[in-house]
Each structure stands twice: as structure tokens, then as C-alpha cells.
Design an enzyme around this catalytic site. Structure first.
Site, short mmCIF file in Angstrom:
data_model
loop_
_atom_site.label_atom_id
_atom_site.label_comp_id
_atom_site.label_asym_id
_atom_site.label_seq_id
_atom_site.Cartn_x
_atom_site.Cartn_y
_atom_site.Cartn_z
N LYS A 78 76.81 71.26 73.50
CA LYS A 78 77.57 71.73 72.34
C LYS A 78 77.05 70.96 71.13
O LYS A 78 76.80 69.75 71.23
CB LYS A 78 79.06 71.43 72.59
CG LYS A 78 80.01 71.94 71.53
CD LYS A 78 81.46 71.65 71.95
CE LYS A 78 82.49 72.21 71.00
NZ LYS A 78 83.88 71.95 71.45
N SER A 153 86.71 76.06 71.42
CA SER A 153 85.64 75.99 70.45
C SER A 153 84.25 75.90 71.09
O SER A 153 83.26 76.16 70.43
CB SER A 153 85.84 74.78 69.55
OG SER A 153 85.79 73.59 70.33
N SER A 177 89.32 73.52 74.59
CA SER A 177 88.02 74.09 74.24
C SER A 177 86.97 74.14 75.34
O SER A 177 85.88 74.67 75.11
CB SER A 177 87.44 73.37 73.03
OG SER A 177 88.10 73.80 71.89
#
Ligand code: GLN
Length: 488
Positions: A78, A153, A177
């Protein structure tokens, strides 16, 4: 078709000389080329570096070296984890051009373990959101249905694993997330116990809730990557020195006999999507069939007040963490400014997106002198109550099963203008972060329309082995995660 293999199969095949690191990397890059124009999971793809790294590992292997437990396994990060000399954007305009001078601890651990980073995945700006629509670099599509969101997210990391770019990726989970996008994309996601994985080099959103964790398509991969990243780190003062994992026996668990699994009373009357309700029902039945005793437990504070108090505490921490983006120290710096104060204002106005601004405003408000007691302090008390409630529940059960999200993946654009509805979608994941517990999200089937349906198992503090053991039994019933967008 090497991209189809699990991380464990890749590491084993490379060790045994069935194929090389380079062949694996080329297969994965080929898969990215094929699917990425549709899915847009990546912010940056490290083509040349990955090929160079694969060649280096191949030659070390040829000279008889042990290249590590993740030797030759391609992974994606990420883009809120620092990578030395490589842009780390947090999907924000404000970090444009910023290059961290160091690697996050997890990145170091993965490198030492022999993994090959293929690039960095899209996310909601600063990990604030649940759909990846808050990215300054465009939305990621759900590989199972391009009109829908992959969740967030960590939507890019989840989509990348679901679409077969890599067998494993890393995300971060502050309020869901990892678990929610894993559920939306039909794969496994693990949010470890707070303090298990070092946050050093993870760009902070809400420090007391943030935790890094993996996505994978098999339980075994999830376990093996945790063995690599779940180590104490003196660079993170909240990292705890707990016993190292031994997942071997958990992975071999044959049934759930003697296990008590909790179902939450308050969820029975909660109004959520019937497809998810049904998926939960089937999972509970599967647990029962495997010999578990199902126990009804109450988590009233968690379900009723978790969401409201999280949206006070997380923005409060965010408002303080994000104060550092001032146009002087990192990335974007407004060209229009004519004084220092003006520089702060213009840089932040230009650099942050709407959701981030909303959180900074809320956070600053709840921390302000007149409102601190009414909001921040009260929310902290709710957090404590939730923690205690979970502690009581875990006196009765080994794990708890509940949905990861009240709905399957929603349409792109469906909730963007309704922040409250978007926040409500976190109702089942947030309490777990508030209590610092581990949670594992997994796929248990698909809806008639072909949308992945997931559930999560929650464990007590440091209870990752319990979760892996339960998921291993469930995987034998529901199957490993499938790769989306494949013509078979
Ligand atoms: N959706 C939640 C939020 O917007 C959780 C985000 C996260 O876990 N990073 O805050």
C-alpha cells in the site's frame, strides 16, 4: 501462468529449481499489463527494479545461498509505507515528489525475507475512506465488477491480489481498511493485534489504531507472511515483544471441536444486506458442522457506539498527525504564498482532498478547549467500555464471527456524496481497532450477481493463531480465494 501460484508454492518452486525468480516476476508483470488498464490498482509499478532484484536473487540462489522464507515471492505495498528512494504518495497531492530516505520496517523485513516488491498500490488519501475513491490518483475498480469499488482504504492492495498481480500484498487497517476490501474482493485479509507488526515507516493516520497487515488468497500464505512481518521492533514504541508465531499446528487443525465461537446478539436485529446476512448464517452453520459450539454474546457498546466514537478519535489523531504537512518539510509547497502563514494555508488547501480536510476539521474541533470533554474524552471512555466488553466476551469464547461489511461491494459513486453512509459501512470493523484486537476476513461465497461475500473472525489479543486455525478449517469448506478476470 506462474502468477496463479500462491506465495508458498512460488517460494517452494524456486527453491527446488522448478522455475526462476525472473520467470515469476515476468509472469506477474505480464498479468499486471493485462489487467491494470481496467482495474487501476497501482500507483507505481517497479518494473526495472523488480527484474533487477529477481536476477540478483537468482544468482544468489545459483551460488547456493538460502534466499529466505519469501525467496522470490512478488508482493505489492500500500502506498503509505515508506520505501527508500521511491515515491510514497499516500494517494495525496500533498506528498507529490516526496521520497522517503528510509524503508519501513515491514519493507526491510520483506527484503530480508527474499520478497520482491513489484510496486505500490492505490488507497484512499492517507487511508481515510472505504472505497479508494478518495485517492488523488483516480479510483480503483473491483476486479469482480468494474463498476464497483474494491473497498478501502487498502483497495489497491486488495484488488491486486484478487486480480492475480501478486499472491500477497500489504495494507493498513485503522478502522477496517484491510478486512473490508478483502471482503469486497473475495480474498483473505488479516488485521493483526495492535503492536504485533511494526508501524515504523507507515505514514500515520490515527496512530493508536493503525496496524499493518497482509492480503492473500490462501490461509497458509497469510500465516507465512505474518511470520516474516510480525516481529518486535525497537523503532516502534508500541511494538510488543510477544512470542513468535508458530502457525504450523494451527494450519493443520482438522476441525473446530472444543471451540466456542461467539455470535453477536445485537447483530441479529441490525438491518443489513440480506446477502451478507445469509453468508454469515452459512458460516455459523459451517462452524457448527465442524464441531464448534456457537455462543451468543453481547457487544452492545461496540455495535451501538463504536462507529460514533471512532469518528471522533480517528480524526482527532489525524488532525495532529497531519499537522506536519506544512509545505516546508514534505512534498508539495504552494508557489503562490507570500508569507509563512500563507504558505501553510495554501499548501494545505491545494494539497489535501475533501475527506482529509473534513477529518482535520472534525479532529481539531473535538480537541479544542471548549469541546474536548464533551467529545474526545467521552469517546475515549466509550473506547474503554468497548475494550472491556470484548475482554468479557473472550472469557466465554475463543473467537467471534461477524460480517466484515454490512453490504457487498457498492457501486463507484454510490456513496461519495454521503460521508455518513460511508462511515456507517465501518460499523462491524471499527470496534476491533478500538480494542486493538486481531481480525481475519475471508471469502465464503458469491452473491447471485457474482459479488464476493465475506465474514470476519475476531480473536483475543495476540490470538492470531486461533484465527489462522479457524480459517484453515473454513478454507477446506469454502475453498481458497479465486482470481478475478481470468478467461478459463
Ligand atoms: N473507513 C475507515 C475510515 O475511513 C477506515 C479506514 C482505515 O482503516 N484506514 O476511517
Amino acid at each position: 501462468m506462474l502468477y496463479r501460484l500462491s506465495a508458498c508454492e512460488i517460494a517452494k518452486g524456486i527453491k527446488e529449481g522448478q522455475f526462476s525468480c525472473l520467470e515469476v516476476v515476468e509472469s506477474c508483470l505480464g498479468r499486471i499489463d493485462e489487467v491494470e488498464p481496467d482495474v487501476h490498482a497501482m500507483i507505481s509499478t517497479w518494473r526495472d527494479q523488480a527484474i533487477a532484484r529477481a536476477k540478483e536473487l537468482d544468482s544468489r540462489l545459483a551460488s547456493g545461498e538460502d534466499i529466505g522464507p519469501m525467496g522470490g515471492v512478488p508482493i505489492i505495498l500500500k502506498d503509505n509505507m515508506c520505501t527508500s528512494g521511491q515515491p510514497t504518495t499516500c494517494a495525496s497531492r500533498i506528498l507529490k515528489g516526496w521520497m522517503p530516505p528510509y524503508d519501513a520496517t515491514v519493507v526491510e523485513l520483506l527484503n530480508d525475507g527474499g520478497a520482491i516488491v513489484l510496486g505500490k498500490a492505490n488507497l484512499d488519501e492517507f487511508a481515510m475512506g472505504g472505497s479508494t475513491e478518495n485517492s488523488a490518483f483516480g479510483v480503483t475498480a473491483n476486479p469482480w465488477d468494474l463498476e464497483r469499488v474494491p473497498g478501502g482504504s487498502s483497495g489497491g492492495s486488495a484488488a491486486a491480489v484478487a486480480a492475480g498481480y501478486v499472491p500477497i500484498s500489504l495494507g493498513s487497517d485503522t478502522g477496517g481498511s484491510i478486512r473490508q476490501p478483502a471482503s469486497f474482493c473475495g480474498i483473505y485479509g488479516l488485521k493483526p493485534t495492535y503492536g504485533r507488526v511494526s508501524r515504523y515507516g507507515l505514514v500515520a493516520f490515527a496512530s493508536s489504531l493503525d496496524q499493518i497487515g497482509p492480503f492473500a488468497r490462501t490461509v497458509e500464505d497469510l500465516a507465512r507472511i505474518m511470520e516474516v512481518i510480525g516481529v518486535p521492533d525497537h523503532k516502534d514504541s508500541t511494538s510488543q515483544d510477544v512470542a513468535r508465531f508458530d502457525f504450523s499446528s494451527a494450519l493443520r487443525r482438522s476441525d473446530l471441536k472444543g471451540k466456542k465461537i461467539g455470535v453477536i446478539e445485537e447483530i441479529e436485529s441490525y438491518d443489513y444486506d440480506p446477502r451478507v446476512k445469509n453468508a454469515l448464517k452459512e458460516t455459523v452453520q459451517a462452524c457448527r458442522d465442524e464441531g464448534a459450539e456457537i455462543v451468543s454474546i453481547s457487544l452492545k457498546a461496540a455495535i451501538e457506539y463504536g462507529m460514533a466514537s471512532y469518528y471522533i478519535l480517528a480524526p482527532a489523531e489525524a488532525s495532529s498527525n497531519l499537522a506536519r504537512y506544512d509545505g516546508v518539510r514534505y512534498g508539495h509547497s504552494s508557489k503562490e504564498a507570500d508569507s509563512v502563514v500563507d504558505l501553510y494555508l495554501k499548501t494545505r488547501r491545494e494539497g489535501f482532498g475533501d475527506e482529509v480536510k473534513r477529518r482535520i476539521l472534525t479532529g481539531t474541533y473535538v480537541l479544542s478547549a471548549g469541546f474536548y470533554d464533551a467529545y474526545y474524552l467521552k469517546a475515549q471512555k466509550v473506547r474503554k467500555a468497548i475494550k472491556e466488553e470484548f475482554a468479557r466476551a473472550f472469557e466465554q469464547v475463543d473467537s467471534i464471527v461477524l460480517p466484515a461489511s454490512p453490504t457487498p461491494a457498492f457501486k463507484i459513486g454510490e456513496l461519495v456524496d454521503d460521508p455518513m453512509a460511508m462511515y456507517m459501512a465501518d460499523v462491524f470493523t471499527i470496534p476491533v481497532n478500538m480494542a486493538g484486537l486481531p481480525g481475519l476476513s475471508m471469502n465464503v461465497g458469491f452473491s447471485k450477481e457474482g459479488l464476493p461475500l465475506g465474514v470476519q473472525f475476531i480473536g483475543p489479543r495476540w490470538g492470531e493463531e486461533e484465527l489462522i486455525g479457524t480459517a484453515a478449517v473454513m478454507e477446506r469448506r469454502f475453498g481458497k480465494a479465486k482470481i478475478a478476470r481470468e478467461v478459463v
